[in-house]
Write a protein that holds these residues in place. Structure first.
Motif, PDB file in Angstrom:
ATOM      1  N   ARG A 224      -4.962  -1.649   6.625  1.00 42.05           N
ATOM      2  CA  ARG A 224      -3.893  -2.348   7.019  1.00 42.05           C
ATOM      3  C   ARG A 224      -4.177  -4.297   7.311  1.00 42.05           C
ATOM      4  O   ARG A 224      -3.688  -5.299   7.185  1.00 42.05           O
ATOM      5  N   ARG A 225      -4.776  -3.907   9.191  1.00 42.60           N
ATOM      6  CA  ARG A 225      -5.375  -5.050   9.274  1.00 42.60           C
ATOM      7  C   ARG A 225      -6.089  -5.782   9.125  1.00 42.60           C
ATOM      8  O   ARG A 225      -6.356  -7.207   8.723  1.00 42.60           O
ATOM      9  N   ASP A 226      -6.550  -5.441   7.519  1.00 42.41           N
ATOM     10  CA  ASP A 226      -7.323  -6.429   6.773  1.00 42.41           C
ATOM     11  C   ASP A 226      -7.600  -7.000   5.288  1.00 42.41           C
ATOM     12  O   ASP A 226      -8.191  -7.396   5.009  1.00 42.41           O
ATOM     13  N   VAL A 227      -6.008  -6.158   5.196  1.00 34.86           N
ATOM     14  CA  VAL A 227      -5.613  -7.244   3.575  1.00 34.86           C
ATOM     15  C   VAL A 227      -5.556  -8.266   3.852  1.00 34.86           C
ATOM     16  O   VAL A 227      -5.983  -8.976   2.863  1.00 34.86           O
ATOM     17  N   PRO A 228      -4.255  -9.236   4.520  1.00 36.26           N
ATOM     18  CA  PRO A 228      -4.728 -10.819   4.302  1.00 36.26           C
ATOM     19  C   PRO A 228      -6.145 -11.406   4.870  1.00 36.26           C
ATOM     20  O   PRO A 228      -6.230 -12.040   3.559  1.00 36.26           O
ATOM     21  N   ALA A 229      -6.877 -11.099   5.332  1.00 34.91           N
ATOM     22  CA  ALA A 229      -8.082 -11.368   5.307  1.00 34.91           C
ATOM     23  C   ALA A 229      -9.209 -11.673   3.785  1.00 34.91           C
ATOM     24  O   ALA A 229      -9.813 -12.218   3.113  1.00 34.91           O
ATOM     25  N   PHE A 230      -8.655 -10.417   3.454  1.00 29.13           N
ATOM     26  CA  PHE A 230      -9.296  -9.623   2.082  1.00 29.13           C
ATOM     27  C   PHE A 230      -8.766 -10.498   1.156  1.00 29.13           C
ATOM     28  O   PHE A 230      -9.265 -11.183   0.087  1.00 29.13           O
ATOM     29  N   LEU A 231      -7.084 -10.556   0.886  1.00 36.12           N
ATOM     30  CA  LEU A 231      -6.607 -11.196  -0.291  1.00 36.12           C
ATOM     31  C   LEU A 231      -6.575 -13.024  -0.081  1.00 36.12           C
ATOM     32  O   LEU A 231      -7.057 -13.873  -0.815  1.00 36.12           O
ATOM     33  N   GLN A 233      -8.755 -14.409  -0.272  1.00 33.20           N
ATOM     34  CA  GLN A 233     -10.781 -14.759  -0.436  1.00 33.20           C
ATOM     35  C   GLN A 233     -10.778 -15.163  -2.163  1.00 33.20           C
ATOM     36  O   GLN A 233     -11.130 -14.792  -2.631  1.00 33.20           O
ATOM     37  N   VAL A 234      -9.159 -14.863  -2.380  1.00 27.95           N
ATOM     38  CA  VAL A 234      -8.817 -14.536  -3.980  1.00 27.95           C
ATOM     39  C   VAL A 234      -7.587 -15.783  -3.828  1.00 27.95           C
ATOM     40  O   VAL A 234      -6.706 -16.640  -3.343  1.00 27.95           O
ATOM     41  N   PRO A 235      -8.271 -17.291  -4.927  1.00 31.86           N
ATOM     42  CA  PRO A 235      -7.213 -18.009  -4.088  1.00 31.86           C
ATOM     43  C   PRO A 235      -6.166 -18.719  -5.449  1.00 31.86           C
ATOM     44  O   PRO A 235      -5.922 -17.898  -5.833  1.00 31.86           O
ATOM     45  N   GLY A 236      -5.375 -19.219  -4.441  1.00 33.50           N
ATOM     46  CA  GLY A 236      -3.273 -18.901  -4.993  1.00 33.50           C
ATOM     47  C   GLY A 236      -3.170 -17.446  -4.438  1.00 33.50           C
ATOM     48  O   GLY A 236      -1.700 -17.139  -4.995  1.00 33.50           O
ATOM     49  N   LEU A 237      -3.247 -16.632  -4.167  1.00 33.76           N
ATOM     50  CA  LEU A 237      -3.282 -15.127  -3.982  1.00 33.76           C
ATOM     51  C   LEU A 237      -2.586 -14.954  -2.429  1.00 33.76           C
ATOM     52  O   LEU A 237      -2.823 -14.974  -1.919  1.00 33.76           O
ATOM     53  N   SER A 238      -0.999 -14.639  -2.258  1.00 40.06           N
ATOM     54  CA  SER A 238      -1.047 -14.235  -0.971  1.00 40.06           C
ATOM     55  C   SER A 238      -0.155 -12.937  -1.168  1.00 40.06           C
ATOM     56  O   SER A 238       0.631 -12.479  -1.859  1.00 40.06           O
ATOM     57  N   LEU A 239       0.154 -12.461   0.586  1.00 40.26           N
ATOM     58  CA  LEU A 239       0.494 -10.915   0.199  1.00 40.26           C
ATOM     59  C   LEU A 239       2.415 -11.395   0.133  1.00 40.26           C
ATOM     60  O   LEU A 239       2.592 -11.529   1.015  1.00 40.26           O
ATOM     61  N   VAL A 240       2.044 -10.558  -0.438  1.00 44.92           N
ATOM     62  CA  VAL A 240       4.469 -10.182  -0.230  1.00 44.92           C
ATOM     63  C   VAL A 240       4.423  -9.155   0.535  1.00 44.92           C
ATOM     64  O   VAL A 240       5.323  -9.300   1.949  1.00 44.92           O
ATOM     65  N   THR A 241       4.067  -7.728   0.313  1.00 46.62           N
ATOM     66  CA  THR A 241       3.591  -6.536   1.196  1.00 46.62           C
ATOM     67  C   THR A 241       2.685  -5.550   1.558  1.00 46.62           C
ATOM     68  O   THR A 241       2.644  -5.331   0.041  1.00 46.62           O
ATOM     69  N   ALA A 242       2.295  -4.962   1.953  1.00 45.16           N
ATOM     70  CA  ALA A 242       1.929  -4.330   1.983  1.00 45.16           C
ATOM     71  C   ALA A 242       2.017  -3.605   3.282  1.00 45.16           C
ATOM     72  O   ALA A 242       2.319  -2.839   4.610  1.00 45.16           O
ATOM     73  N   ILE A 243       2.584  -1.809   2.647  1.00 50.24           N
ATOM     74  CA  ILE A 243       3.300  -0.547   3.147  1.00 50.24           C
ATOM     75  C   ILE A 243       2.778   0.374   2.758  1.00 50.24           C
ATOM     76  O   ILE A 243       2.180   0.851   2.060  1.00 50.24           O
ATOM     77  N   GLY A 244       2.687   1.148   3.887  1.00 50.76           N
ATOM     78  CA  GLY A 244       2.283   2.819   3.504  1.00 50.76           C
ATOM     79  C   GLY A 244       3.286   3.243   2.554  1.00 50.76           C
ATOM     80  O   GLY A 244       4.816   3.305   2.733  1.00 50.76           O
ATOM     81  N   TYR A 245       2.454   4.645   1.683  1.00 47.36           N
ATOM     82  CA  TYR A 245       3.432   5.441   1.284  1.00 47.36           C
ATOM     83  C   TYR A 245       4.787   5.840   1.707  1.00 47.36           C
ATOM     84  O   TYR A 245       6.115   6.023   1.360  1.00 47.36           O
ATOM     85  N   GLY A 246       4.714   6.514   3.189  1.00 47.40           N
ATOM     86  CA  GLY A 246       5.643   7.163   3.633  1.00 47.40           C
ATOM     87  C   GLY A 246       6.478   5.996   4.260  1.00 47.40           C
ATOM     88  O   GLY A 246       8.270   6.111   4.154  1.00 47.40           O
ATOM     89  N   GLU A 247       6.811   4.703   4.096  1.00 45.92           N
ATOM     90  CA  GLU A 247       8.061   4.048   4.405  1.00 45.92           C
ATOM     91  C   GLU A 247       8.369   2.922   3.198  1.00 45.92           C
ATOM     92  O   GLU A 247       9.224   2.359   3.284  1.00 45.92           O
ATOM     93  N   ALA A 248       7.443   3.764   2.176  1.00 46.83           N
ATOM     94  CA  ALA A 248       8.537   2.525   0.645  1.00 46.83           C
ATOM     95  C   ALA A 248       9.800   3.710   0.303  1.00 46.83           C
ATOM     96  O   ALA A 248      10.971   2.850  -0.121  1.00 46.83           O
ATOM     97  N   PHE A 249       9.792   5.124   0.733  1.00 44.28           N
ATOM     98  CA  PHE A 249      11.184   5.497   0.649  1.00 44.28           C
ATOM     99  C   PHE A 249      10.993   6.774   1.537  1.00 44.28           C
ATOM    100  O   PHE A 249      10.856   7.697   1.927  1.00 44.28           O
ATOM    101  N   PRO A 250      11.308   6.098   3.317  1.00 43.64           N
ATOM    102  CA  PRO A 250      11.073   6.728   4.413  1.00 43.64           C
ATOM    103  C   PRO A 250      12.423   8.096   3.862  1.00 43.64           C
ATOM    104  O   PRO A 250      11.854   9.053   5.444  1.00 43.64           O
ATOM    105  N   GLU A 251      13.376   8.311   3.567  1.00 45.40           N
ATOM    106  CA  GLU A 251      13.765   9.326   3.621  1.00 45.40           C
ATOM    107  C   GLU A 251      13.488  10.438   3.049  1.00 45.40           C
ATOM    108  O   GLU A 251      13.689  11.758   3.277  1.00 45.40           O
TER     109      GLU A 251
END
Length: 278
Positions: A224-231, A233-251
């Motif tokens: 997760r800590r490397d996602v912003p730097a990875f993206l 490298q792609v012109p024009g691409l920005s991160l909206v969200t990066a979440i774990g599976y458990g965070e998607a529907f925590p219930e």
């Protein structure tokens, strides 16, 4: 060479798939299983029908898990919200397998472009109905020819669920850059998921899921800590969200969602990524 067995009408279809193409049966089993076990959370009756029409030992994938259903439900929500703003958008579904997302999301106006390897498309065509707004391309997602069929003028959403972990980091970046080069006047959005490094290493050593099934190698991993730097490298691409599976529907998984807040755990979790060009 892999092939799909063709058998008589009314009989079950035996898919003769190997390697990465065989993995399309795994999320199908999970989506169908969760529909039967917990339809209030995830409802995919087409997946149940498909499972009943396929002659295959689905127990090779171990017990039914809800994680594939979480991924599908989460991406359903992203695409549905995009279609509110761009109702005639094209959805480019890369490595779609036997996903039935088109029928879950069809608003009567969207256009769907399904891309998968030839043996996977052959199986889809045996099992799933035709539709005038759904096009299937028997190509690798890495083939530049895919984008000859992309029409982003009224919006473009790209979904690549369960795909990029089978590529390398360089191949994934090349794919993302190609998407960016073919976006239209409206902001284009993309959903894909990644695995952590420990999981990738496990598959490279030979991850035995069941005594009769070993998962294919998955060389691409991302903390997760490397996602912003990875993206970046792609012109024009920005991160909206990066979440774990458990965070998607925590219930659905309160313990995993809670553990996911710990820094040491956050970088060890598979991720659901939503990014935007524009």
């Amino acid at each position: 060479m892999t092939q799909v067995a063709r058998i008589g009408a009314g009989a079950r279809i035996a898919p003769r798939l190997g390697g990465v193409p065989e993995t399309l049966l795994w999320p199908l089993r999970s989506r169908a299983g969760m529909t039967v076990l917990d339809r209030g959370f995830f409802d995919d009756p087409m997946a149940v029908d498909l499972l009943n029409r396929i002659d295959y030992d689905f127990d090779r994938f171990g017990p039914v898990s809800h994680w594939h259903a979480v991924r599908s439900k989460y991406s359903d929500g992203l695409i549905r919200r995009y279609l509110v703003r761009h109702p005639e958008a094209q959805v480019l579904a890369l490595g779609e397998g036997l996903e039935t997302q088109f029928w879950r999301l069809d608003n009567g106006r969207l256009r769907w472009l399904c891309v998968d390897l030839p043996e996977s498309i052959a199986l889809r065509r045996q099992l799933l109905p035709d539709h005038p707004r759904l096009t299937e391309l028997p190509l690798s997602a890495l083939d530049p020819a895919v984008f000859e069929a992309v029409d982003p003028e009224r919006g473009l959403f790209v979904t690549a669920a369960g795909l990029v972990m089978y590529f390398t980091a360089e191949e994934t970046l090349a794919l993302l850059r190609r998407i960016g080069a073919h976006r239209g006047p409206s902001p284009a959005e993309i959903f894909f998921d990644t695995i952590p490094h420990w999981f990738s290493r496990r598959t490279l050593r030979g991850m035995v899921v069941d005594k009769d099934y070993t998962a294919p190698q998955m060389p691409f991993a991302l903390a997760r800590r490397d996602v912003p730097a990875f993206l970046r490298q792609v012109p024009g691409l920005s991160l909206v969200t990066a979440i774990g599976y458990g965070e998607a529907f925590p219930e659905r998984s309160r313990l995993i969602a809670t553990l996911g807040r710990l820094p040491v755990v956050r970088d060890m979790a598979p991720l659901l990524l939503h990014a935007r060009f524009g």
